[in-house]
Design a protein around this motif. Structure first.
Motif, PDB file in Angstrom:
ATOM      1  N   VAL A 176       2.242  -2.362   8.216  1.00 33.43           N
ATOM      2  CA  VAL A 176       3.281  -3.371   8.005  1.00 33.43           C
ATOM      3  C   VAL A 176       3.520  -4.151   9.293  1.00 33.43           C
ATOM      4  O   VAL A 176       3.615  -5.390   9.280  1.00 33.43           O
ATOM      5  CB  VAL A 176       4.580  -2.734   7.480  1.00 33.43           C
ATOM      6  N   LEU A 177       3.593  -3.469  10.425  1.00 36.94           N
ATOM      7  CA  LEU A 177       3.788  -4.152  11.702  1.00 36.94           C
ATOM      8  C   LEU A 177       2.634  -5.101  11.992  1.00 36.94           C
ATOM      9  O   LEU A 177       2.844  -6.237  12.431  1.00 36.94           O
ATOM     10  CB  LEU A 177       3.954  -3.148  12.841  1.00 36.94           C
ATOM     11  N   GLU A 178       1.416  -4.661  11.730  1.00 40.11           N
ATOM     12  CA  GLU A 178       0.249  -5.522  11.936  1.00 40.11           C
ATOM     13  C   GLU A 178       0.329  -6.765  11.045  1.00 40.11           C
ATOM     14  O   GLU A 178       0.040  -7.878  11.481  1.00 40.11           O
ATOM     15  CB  GLU A 178      -1.027  -4.741  11.651  1.00 40.11           C
ATOM     16  N   ILE A 190      -8.258 -14.669   4.842  1.00 39.15           N
ATOM     17  CA  ILE A 190      -7.328 -15.082   3.805  1.00 39.15           C
ATOM     18  C   ILE A 190      -7.613 -14.355   2.491  1.00 39.15           C
ATOM     19  O   ILE A 190      -6.741 -14.176   1.656  1.00 39.15           O
ATOM     20  CB  ILE A 190      -7.345 -16.607   3.630  1.00 39.15           C
ATOM     21  N   LEU A 191      -8.840 -13.889   2.306  1.00 39.65           N
ATOM     22  CA  LEU A 191      -9.191 -13.165   1.091  1.00 39.65           C
ATOM     23  C   LEU A 191      -9.111 -11.659   1.256  1.00 39.65           C
ATOM     24  O   LEU A 191      -9.158 -10.940   0.274  1.00 39.65           O
ATOM     25  CB  LEU A 191     -10.611 -13.532   0.647  1.00 39.65           C
ATOM     26  N   ASN A 192      -9.036 -11.172   2.472  1.00 36.33           N
ATOM     27  CA  ASN A 192      -9.057  -9.738   2.715  1.00 36.33           C
ATOM     28  C   ASN A 192      -7.897  -9.371   3.636  1.00 36.33           C
ATOM     29  O   ASN A 192      -8.067  -9.179   4.823  1.00 36.33           O
ATOM     30  CB  ASN A 192     -10.389  -9.327   3.338  1.00 36.33           C
ATOM     31  N   PHE A 193      -6.710  -9.315   3.054  1.00 37.04           N
ATOM     32  CA  PHE A 193      -5.559  -8.928   3.855  1.00 37.04           C
ATOM     33  C   PHE A 193      -4.571  -8.195   2.973  1.00 37.04           C
ATOM     34  O   PHE A 193      -4.652  -8.225   1.758  1.00 37.04           O
ATOM     35  CB  PHE A 193      -4.889 -10.144   4.498  1.00 37.04           C
ATOM     36  N   GLY A 194      -3.666  -7.518   3.575  1.00 38.26           N
ATOM     37  CA  GLY A 194      -2.645  -6.790   2.843  1.00 38.26           C
ATOM     38  C   GLY A 194      -2.595  -5.351   3.292  1.00 38.26           C
ATOM     39  O   GLY A 194      -3.453  -4.886   4.024  1.00 38.26           O
ATOM     40  N   ILE A 195      -1.560  -4.681   2.861  1.00 37.87           N
ATOM     41  CA  ILE A 195      -1.447  -3.266   3.180  1.00 37.87           C
ATOM     42  C   ILE A 195      -2.075  -2.471   2.048  1.00 37.87           C
ATOM     43  O   ILE A 195      -2.239  -2.966   0.941  1.00 37.87           O
ATOM     44  CB  ILE A 195       0.021  -2.839   3.397  1.00 37.87           C
ATOM     45  N   ASP A 196      -2.421  -1.240   2.349  1.00 39.41           N
ATOM     46  CA  ASP A 196      -2.911  -0.361   1.298  1.00 39.41           C
ATOM     47  C   ASP A 196      -1.796  -0.163   0.279  1.00 39.41           C
ATOM     48  O   ASP A 196      -0.616  -0.277   0.607  1.00 39.41           O
ATOM     49  CB  ASP A 196      -3.302   0.998   1.879  1.00 39.41           C
ATOM     50  N   SER A 197      -2.150   0.164  -0.933  1.00 37.48           N
ATOM     51  CA  SER A 197      -1.145   0.401  -1.965  1.00 37.48           C
ATOM     52  C   SER A 197      -0.228   1.539  -1.521  1.00 37.48           C
ATOM     53  O   SER A 197      -0.701   2.642  -1.261  1.00 37.48           O
ATOM     54  CB  SER A 197      -1.826   0.758  -3.278  1.00 37.48           C
ATOM     55  N   PRO A 198       1.070   1.282  -1.416  1.00 39.60           N
ATOM     56  CA  PRO A 198       1.991   2.322  -0.931  1.00 39.60           C
ATOM     57  C   PRO A 198       2.001   3.584  -1.779  1.00 39.60           C
ATOM     58  O   PRO A 198       2.344   4.645  -1.289  1.00 39.60           O
ATOM     59  CB  PRO A 198       3.352   1.626  -0.972  1.00 39.60           C
ATOM     60  N   VAL A 199       1.606   3.505  -3.042  1.00 33.60           N
ATOM     61  CA  VAL A 199       1.613   4.706  -3.877  1.00 33.60           C
ATOM     62  C   VAL A 199       0.521   5.683  -3.465  1.00 33.60           C
ATOM     63  O   VAL A 199       0.534   6.831  -3.868  1.00 33.60           O
ATOM     64  CB  VAL A 199       1.489   4.378  -5.384  1.00 33.60           C
ATOM     65  N   ASP A 200      -0.422   5.235  -2.631  1.00 30.05           N
ATOM     66  CA  ASP A 200      -1.474   6.119  -2.132  1.00 30.05           C
ATOM     67  C   ASP A 200      -1.007   6.988  -0.974  1.00 30.05           C
ATOM     68  O   ASP A 200      -1.745   7.836  -0.501  1.00 30.05           O
ATOM     69  CB  ASP A 200      -2.696   5.310  -1.673  1.00 30.05           C
ATOM     70  N   TYR A 201       0.200   6.774  -0.505  1.00 28.73           N
ATOM     71  CA  TYR A 201       0.698   7.503   0.653  1.00 28.73           C
ATOM     72  C   TYR A 201       1.500   8.717   0.238  1.00 28.73           C
ATOM     73  O   TYR A 201       2.286   8.666  -0.700  1.00 28.73           O
ATOM     74  CB  TYR A 201       1.567   6.592   1.534  1.00 28.73           C
ATOM     75  N   ALA A 202       1.303   9.777   0.945  1.00 25.09           N
ATOM     76  CA  ALA A 202       2.052  11.006   0.691  1.00 25.09           C
ATOM     77  C   ALA A 202       3.366  10.954   1.462  1.00 25.09           C
ATOM     78  O   ALA A 202       3.644  10.014   2.183  1.00 25.09           O
ATOM     79  CB  ALA A 202       1.224  12.210   1.132  1.00 25.09           C
ATOM     80  N   ALA A 203       4.137  12.003   1.320  1.00 22.33           N
ATOM     81  CA  ALA A 203       5.441  12.060   1.976  1.00 22.33           C
ATOM     82  C   ALA A 203       5.341  12.543   3.419  1.00 22.33           C
ATOM     83  O   ALA A 203       6.342  12.680   4.089  1.00 22.33           O
ATOM     84  CB  ALA A 203       6.361  12.978   1.187  1.00 22.33           C
ATOM     85  N   ASN A 204       4.129  12.806   3.920  1.00 22.17           N
ATOM     86  CA  ASN A 204       4.031  13.339   5.277  1.00 22.17           C
ATOM     87  C   ASN A 204       4.186  12.234   6.323  1.00 22.17           C
ATOM     88  O   ASN A 204       4.031  11.053   6.048  1.00 22.17           O
ATOM     89  CB  ASN A 204       2.713  14.115   5.462  1.00 22.17           C
TER      90      ASN A 204
END
Length: 138
Positions: free
Chosen positions: A83-85, A58-72
């Motif tokens: 997101v699916l997970e 409950i304290l350690n969940f979420g997706i990585d910050s989307p701004v860290d993702y490149a366009a590849n």
């Protein structure tokens, strides 16, 4: 149909409709709100790498910050997997969830994440889909 705790805390006075159509409408909106919360950029605690599929709590969940993702496509695939997970772990009201990346021809326009599946109230099943804009994914 039981409402999630967070829904009850945010809207304690919301009256549940009696009919199946009304309940389906409330369920659909509740799921959309929860999906937006799930992709709201909650960060992992220190020490967890991008794309890591470690233990969640409950304290350690979420997706990585989307701004860290490149366009590849590799980064886009990692984000879709996360997101699916998240949907499978924290949004059990979607039956057989699927996640895809959608976009348009404008390269400056961010891509969007589409979540689809089915939802159910009583014995009535309905197709469900919702598209989320995620900043940083182009």
């Amino acid at each position: 149909m039981r409402r999630f705790l967070f829904d009850r805390l945010c809207q304690p006075d919301l009256k549940m409709p009696e009919d199946t159509f009304g309940k389906m409408s409330v369920l659909r909106e509740s799921i959309r709100e929860e999906l937006q919360r799930l992709v709201s950029g909650r960060s992992w605690f220190d020490g967890v790498r991008k794309g890591h599929k470690g233990e969640k709590s409950i304290l350690n969940f979420g997706i990585d910050s989307p701004v860290d993702y490149a366009a590849n496509s590799q980064d886009s695939t990692l984000l879709m997997e996360q997101v699916l997970e998240m949907v499978k772990n924290y949004e059990p009201r979607i039956i057989n969830p699927k996640v895809s990346l959608t976009g348009n021809k404008n390269p400056l326009s961010p891509k969007r994440i589409a979540v689809s599946g089915q939802i159910k109230v009583a014995d009535v099943r309905e197709d469900f889909s919702h598209t989320l804009s995620v900043a940083g994914v182009k």
